[in-house]
Scaffold this motif. Structure first.
Motif, PDB file in Angstrom:
ATOM      1  N   VAL A  12       0.859  -1.185   0.000  1.00  0.00           N
ATOM      2  CA  VAL A  12       0.000   0.000   0.000  1.00  0.00           C
ATOM      3  C   VAL A  12       0.895   1.234   0.000  1.00  0.00           C
ATOM      4  O   VAL A  12       1.816   1.335   0.825  1.00  0.00           O
ATOM      5  CB  VAL A  12      -0.930   0.023   1.228  1.00  0.00           C
ATOM      6  CG1 VAL A  12      -1.796   1.276   1.206  1.00  0.00           C
ATOM      7  CG2 VAL A  12      -1.806  -1.222   1.271  1.00  0.00           C
ATOM      8  N   ALA A  13       0.651   2.163  -0.923  1.00  0.00           N
ATOM      9  CA  ALA A  13       1.503   3.348  -1.048  1.00  0.00           C
ATOM     10  C   ALA A  13       0.663   4.613  -1.106  1.00  0.00           C
ATOM     11  O   ALA A  13      -0.435   4.632  -1.686  1.00  0.00           O
ATOM     12  CB  ALA A  13       2.369   3.249  -2.300  1.00  0.00           C
ATOM     13  N   LEU A  14       1.190   5.679  -0.512  1.00  0.00           N
ATOM     14  CA  LEU A  14       0.590   7.010  -0.557  1.00  0.00           C
ATOM     15  C   LEU A  14       1.650   8.010  -1.004  1.00  0.00           C
ATOM     16  O   LEU A  14       2.810   7.911  -0.591  1.00  0.00           O
ATOM     17  CB  LEU A  14       0.045   7.422   0.807  1.00  0.00           C
ATOM     18  CG  LEU A  14      -1.156   6.649   1.353  1.00  0.00           C
ATOM     19  CD1 LEU A  14      -1.426   7.075   2.793  1.00  0.00           C
ATOM     20  CD2 LEU A  14      -2.391   6.872   0.490  1.00  0.00           C
ATOM     21  N   ALA A  15       1.265   8.941  -1.857  1.00  0.00           N
ATOM     22  CA  ALA A  15       2.207   9.957  -2.331  1.00  0.00           C
ATOM     23  C   ALA A  15       1.528  11.317  -2.349  1.00  0.00           C
ATOM     24  O   ALA A  15       0.318  11.423  -2.621  1.00  0.00           O
ATOM     25  CB  ALA A  15       2.721   9.606  -3.715  1.00  0.00           C
ATOM     26  N   LYS A  16       2.325  12.349  -2.077  1.00  0.00           N
ATOM     27  CA  LYS A  16       1.811  13.720  -2.082  1.00  0.00           C
ATOM     28  C   LYS A  16       2.782  14.639  -2.810  1.00  0.00           C
ATOM     29  O   LYS A  16       3.920  14.820  -2.366  1.00  0.00           O
ATOM     30  CB  LYS A  16       1.612  14.214  -0.650  1.00  0.00           C
ATOM     31  CG  LYS A  16       1.094  15.653  -0.575  1.00  0.00           C
ATOM     32  CD  LYS A  16       0.849  16.085   0.843  1.00  0.00           C
ATOM     33  CE  LYS A  16       0.414  17.554   0.918  1.00  0.00           C
ATOM     34  NZ  LYS A  16      -0.781  17.831   0.100  1.00  0.00           N
ATOM     35  N   PRO A  17       2.370  15.220  -3.940  1.00  0.00           N
ATOM     36  CA  PRO A  17       3.205  16.239  -4.575  1.00  0.00           C
ATOM     37  C   PRO A  17       3.278  17.470  -3.676  1.00  0.00           C
ATOM     38  O   PRO A  17       2.250  17.968  -3.204  1.00  0.00           O
ATOM     39  CB  PRO A  17       2.454  16.545  -5.874  1.00  0.00           C
ATOM     40  CG  PRO A  17       1.539  15.378  -6.093  1.00  0.00           C
ATOM     41  CD  PRO A  17       1.163  14.909  -4.726  1.00  0.00           C
ATOM     42  N   LEU A  18       4.475  17.969  -3.420  1.00  0.00           N
ATOM     43  CA  LEU A  18       4.652  19.143  -2.572  1.00  0.00           C
ATOM     44  C   LEU A  18       4.435  20.428  -3.363  1.00  0.00           C
ATOM     45  O   LEU A  18       3.944  21.413  -2.833  1.00  0.00           O
ATOM     46  CB  LEU A  18       6.037  19.133  -1.942  1.00  0.00           C
ATOM     47  CG  LEU A  18       6.338  17.913  -1.056  1.00  0.00           C
ATOM     48  CD1 LEU A  18       7.772  17.966  -0.550  1.00  0.00           C
ATOM     49  CD2 LEU A  18       5.357  17.824   0.106  1.00  0.00           C
ATOM     50  N   ASP A  19       4.850  20.417  -4.619  1.00  0.00           N
ATOM     51  CA  ASP A  19       4.599  21.510  -5.551  1.00  0.00           C
ATOM     52  C   ASP A  19       4.729  20.924  -6.946  1.00  0.00           C
ATOM     53  O   ASP A  19       4.674  19.710  -7.119  1.00  0.00           O
ATOM     54  CB  ASP A  19       5.551  22.695  -5.317  1.00  0.00           C
ATOM     55  CG  ASP A  19       7.013  22.267  -5.251  1.00  0.00           C
ATOM     56  OD1 ASP A  19       7.403  21.391  -6.051  1.00  0.00           O
ATOM     57  OD2 ASP A  19       7.757  22.797  -4.409  1.00  0.00           O
ATOM     58  N   ASN A  20       4.933  21.773  -7.956  1.00  0.00           N
ATOM     59  CA  ASN A  20       5.015  21.260  -9.319  1.00  0.00           C
ATOM     60  C   ASN A  20       6.377  20.669  -9.658  1.00  0.00           C
ATOM     61  O   ASN A  20       6.592  20.215 -10.780  1.00  0.00           O
ATOM     62  CB  ASN A  20       4.673  22.356 -10.334  1.00  0.00           C
ATOM     63  CG  ASN A  20       5.627  23.547 -10.238  1.00  0.00           C
ATOM     64  OD1 ASN A  20       6.452  23.643  -9.328  1.00  0.00           O
ATOM     65  ND2 ASN A  20       5.516  24.462 -11.185  1.00  0.00           N
ATOM     66  N   LYS A  21       7.301  20.651  -8.683  1.00  0.00           N
ATOM     67  CA  LYS A  21       8.636  20.121  -8.933  1.00  0.00           C
ATOM     68  C   LYS A  21       9.002  18.919  -8.069  1.00  0.00           C
ATOM     69  O   LYS A  21       9.850  18.111  -8.465  1.00  0.00           O
ATOM     70  CB  LYS A  21       9.692  21.207  -8.715  1.00  0.00           C
ATOM     71  CG  LYS A  21       9.766  22.239  -9.817  1.00  0.00           C
ATOM     72  CD  LYS A  21      10.993  23.119  -9.638  1.00  0.00           C
ATOM     73  CE  LYS A  21      11.167  24.054 -10.820  1.00  0.00           C
ATOM     74  NZ  LYS A  21      12.417  24.867 -10.702  1.00  0.00           N
TER      75      LYS A  21
END
Length: 267
Positions: free
Chosen positions: A106-115
């Motif tokens: 099970v994986a979760l990911a969060k983009p912090l900004d566009n980079k």
């Protein structure tokens, strides 16, 4: 006697299989684990890459191990983006009637900004060995990606095994505990991409993987080399409507040759 010899080979080779972490035929073709590639199965080695997916995807992966008769590696990976986080779930299996190794991820990911973005995954392992008790283990992986510019992308991940139910897993799992990977992807031109990775664990020397992707329209030729996993790799990715089909061949120093295929459906 032949069955017991096969069992011993499978157990000795398990550490290599664990480190490969079911990277799929696309990354497997390029000699890399996928720490810096934007591809569904690369979530297994760098969960942060899940944040780079802009559509829901489901993928099936099958790998035939020629060194062990009917032994197969197979997996199902699903990923979908939400408003603030992206979610991925995977089910994987390797082995035969004498030895079987599987995991749920099970994986979760969060983009912090566009980079840049971060991600975390938790894997639940189960191991079955003929004439022996089952064993279980749990590990977690933390990952990060950073888009330096439109051509360069950096990826990094670290994995730690924090639970094992059997002492016989101590040696095997020590080879993936603390597994660190650092990768760089360079898009030299719209049709040509190079990928390089450095990886290391607690008891093995530094590993190096190099890959190349030559793309025309949506079709791609993939080639790679790794001094730690597959020695030489090659593959072809073909578009079939919304499905991306990749077939790959690899030769491994310990495991011999293998053929693998991945189907990824995007919607």
């Amino acid at each position: 006697m032949k069955q017991y010899c096969l069992l011993i080979v499978l157990i000795l080779c398990e550490a290599s299989i664990l480190k490969a972490q079911y990277q799929g035929a696309n990354n497997g073709s390029m000699g890399v684990l996928g720490v810096a590639t934007n591809q569904l199965f690369s979530v297994n080695i760098n969960p942060a890459n899940l944040g780079l997916l802009d559509s829901s995807q489901i993928g099936i992966h099958i790998k035939k191990m020629n060194f062990a008769g009917r032994s197969l590696e197979s997996g199902l990976q699903v990923a979908t983006p939400f408003k603030k986080i992206n979610l991925g779930v995977g089910i994987y299996n390797f082995g035969n009637s004498f030895y079987n190794f599987g995991k749920i991820s099970v994986a979760l990911a969060k983009p912090l900004d566009n980079k840049q973005g971060i991600g975390i995954s938790v894997d639940f392992f189960r191991e079955f060995v003929y004439l022996n008790s089952d064993a279980n283990a749990v590990n977690s992986t933390i990952g990060y990606y950073y888009k330096i510019n439109e051509k360069l992308q950096l990826g990094a991940s670290i994995r730690q095994v924090f639970y094992r139910s059997d002492e016989r897993l101590e040696r095997i799992y020590s080879q993936i505990s603390g597994l660190g990977s650092l990768g760089l992807s360079y898009r030299a031109m719209p049709s040509l991409t190079f990928t390089g990775e450095l990886r290391s664990d607690e008891i093995n020397a530094m590993g190096l993987g190099l890959g190349m992707q030559l793309q025309k329209d949506k079709m791609a030729l993939l080639m790679g080399f790794s001094n730690q996993e597959n020695l030489i790799n090659a593959g072809l990715r073909l578009p079939i409507g919304p499905v991306h089909w990749t077939v790959a061949y690899a030769f491994h120093q310990q495991l011999g040759s293998s053929v693998q295929s991945s189907l990824i459906y995007l919607w």
